[in-house]
Design a protein around this motif. Structure first.
Motif, PDB file in Angstrom:
ATOM      1  N   SER A   7       0.644  -1.008  -0.390  1.00  0.00           N
ATOM      2  CA  SER A   7       0.152   0.165   0.151  1.00  0.00           C
ATOM      3  C   SER A   7       1.041   0.932   0.456  1.00  0.00           C
ATOM      4  N   GLY A   8       0.649   2.089  -0.680  1.00  0.00           N
ATOM      5  CA  GLY A   8       1.135   3.843  -1.256  1.00  0.00           C
ATOM      6  C   GLY A   8       1.905   3.389  -1.993  1.00  0.00           C
ATOM      7  N   GLY A   9       2.434   2.496  -2.406  1.00  0.00           N
ATOM      8  CA  GLY A   9       3.386   1.730  -3.772  1.00  0.00           C
ATOM      9  C   GLY A   9       3.149   2.113  -5.299  1.00  0.00           C
ATOM     10  N   SER A  10       4.001   1.533  -6.179  1.00  0.00           N
ATOM     11  CA  SER A  10       3.446   2.252  -7.373  1.00  0.00           C
ATOM     12  C   SER A  10       3.852   1.584  -8.172  1.00  0.00           C
ATOM     13  N   LEU A  11       3.370   1.274  -9.418  1.00  0.00           N
ATOM     14  CA  LEU A  11       3.402   0.449 -10.822  1.00  0.00           C
ATOM     15  C   LEU A  11       3.218   1.440 -11.981  1.00  0.00           C
ATOM     16  N   ARG A  12       3.453   0.942 -12.867  1.00  0.00           N
ATOM     17  CA  ARG A  12       3.173   1.659 -14.256  1.00  0.00           C
ATOM     18  C   ARG A  12       2.891   0.228 -15.718  1.00  0.00           C
ATOM     19  N   LEU A  13       1.532  -0.225 -15.650  1.00  0.00           N
ATOM     20  CA  LEU A  13       1.293  -0.671 -16.216  1.00  0.00           C
ATOM     21  C   LEU A  13       1.804  -0.746 -17.650  1.00  0.00           C
ATOM     22  N   SER A  14       2.044  -1.374 -19.166  1.00  0.00           N
ATOM     23  CA  SER A  14       1.829  -1.207 -20.238  1.00  0.00           C
ATOM     24  C   SER A  14       0.782  -1.966 -21.168  1.00  0.00           C
ATOM     25  N   CYS A  15       0.050  -1.246 -22.225  1.00  0.00           N
ATOM     26  CA  CYS A  15      -0.659  -1.647 -23.394  1.00  0.00           C
ATOM     27  C   CYS A  15       0.296  -1.599 -24.220  1.00  0.00           C
TER      28      CYS A  15
ATOM     29  N   ASN B  12       3.095   2.258 -30.100  1.00  0.00           N
ATOM     30  CA  ASN B  12       1.788   1.040 -30.057  1.00  0.00           C
ATOM     31  C   ASN B  12       1.647   0.984 -28.962  1.00  0.00           C
ATOM     32  N   THR B  13       1.970   2.147 -27.526  1.00  0.00           N
ATOM     33  CA  THR B  13       1.904   1.745 -26.191  1.00  0.00           C
ATOM     34  C   THR B  13       1.339   2.588 -26.040  1.00  0.00           C
ATOM     35  N   VAL B  14       0.194   2.377 -24.860  1.00  0.00           N
ATOM     36  CA  VAL B  14      -0.257   3.170 -23.346  1.00  0.00           C
ATOM     37  C   VAL B  14      -0.070   3.070 -22.200  1.00  0.00           C
ATOM     38  N   TYR B  15      -0.131   3.700 -21.173  1.00  0.00           N
ATOM     39  CA  TYR B  15       1.121   3.101 -20.428  1.00  0.00           C
ATOM     40  C   TYR B  15       0.111   4.095 -19.329  1.00  0.00           C
ATOM     41  N   LEU B  16      -0.268   3.466 -17.936  1.00  0.00           N
ATOM     42  CA  LEU B  16      -0.969   3.424 -16.719  1.00  0.00           C
ATOM     43  C   LEU B  16      -0.226   3.497 -15.595  1.00  0.00           C
ATOM     44  N   GLN B  17       0.419   4.427 -15.211  1.00  0.00           N
ATOM     45  CA  GLN B  17       0.793   5.319 -13.750  1.00  0.00           C
ATOM     46  C   GLN B  17       0.400   5.101 -13.209  1.00  0.00           C
ATOM     47  N   MET B  18       0.373   4.565 -12.189  1.00  0.00           N
ATOM     48  CA  MET B  18      -0.145   4.210 -10.633  1.00  0.00           C
ATOM     49  C   MET B  18       0.535   4.512  -9.200  1.00  0.00           C
ATOM     50  N   ASN B  19      -0.143   5.030  -8.880  1.00  0.00           N
ATOM     51  CA  ASN B  19       0.801   6.090  -7.816  1.00  0.00           C
ATOM     52  C   ASN B  19      -0.201   6.072  -6.088  1.00  0.00           C
ATOM     53  N   ASN B  20       0.553   5.772  -4.987  1.00  0.00           N
ATOM     54  CA  ASN B  20      -0.163   5.614  -4.459  1.00  0.00           C
ATOM     55  C   ASN B  20      -1.046   4.979  -4.101  1.00  0.00           C
TER      56      ASN B  20
END
Length: 122
Positions: A14-22, A76-84
């Motif tokens: 909890s509180g961490g981050s991930l970056r998803l790629s598509c 050809n990529t979309v990202y979702l940066q997820m913080n907190n």
């Protein structure tokens, strides 16, 4: 037939981050891209969308201010940066594409990836 592959999921505190790629098998220039998630026992919900042309973005209230969607059409990529990240963000995350200006809704999305698991521990 556009193939979408998600990556970047995992286990985070909890509180961490991930970056998803598509990443797509072909150009996404004319596609609006949405990130959706589905938690066990819950319906699939859209968390974010980015338009096909001018970079307009939108977010569900539950992730606003914490998640950022972006796209790199050259890759050809979309990202979702997820913080907190919070435990309630735990779900399988999917990206989807619709050949339209903006995401119309899950039923209208034409192509889907197979998803990537995000687990947030408390």
């Amino acid at each position: 037939q556009v193939q979408l592959v998600e990556s970047g999921g995992g286990l985070v505190q909890s509180g961490g981050s991930l970056r998803l790629s598509c990443t797509a098998s072909e150009s996404l220039d004319y596609y609006a891209i949405g990130w959706f998630r589905q938690a066990p026992g819950k319906e699939r919900e859209r968390v974010s969308c980015i338009s096909s042309s001018d970079g307009t973005t939108g977010y569900d209230d539950s992730v606003k201010g914490r998640f950022t969607i972006s796209r790199d059409n050259a890759k050809n990529t979309v990202y979702l940066q997820m913080n907190n990240l919070k435990p309630e963000d735990t779900a399988v995350y999917y990206c989807a594409a619709e050949m339209y200006y903006y995401c119309s809704g899950a039923a209208a999305m034409e192509y889907w990836g197979k998803g990537t698991q995000v687990t947030v521990s408390s």
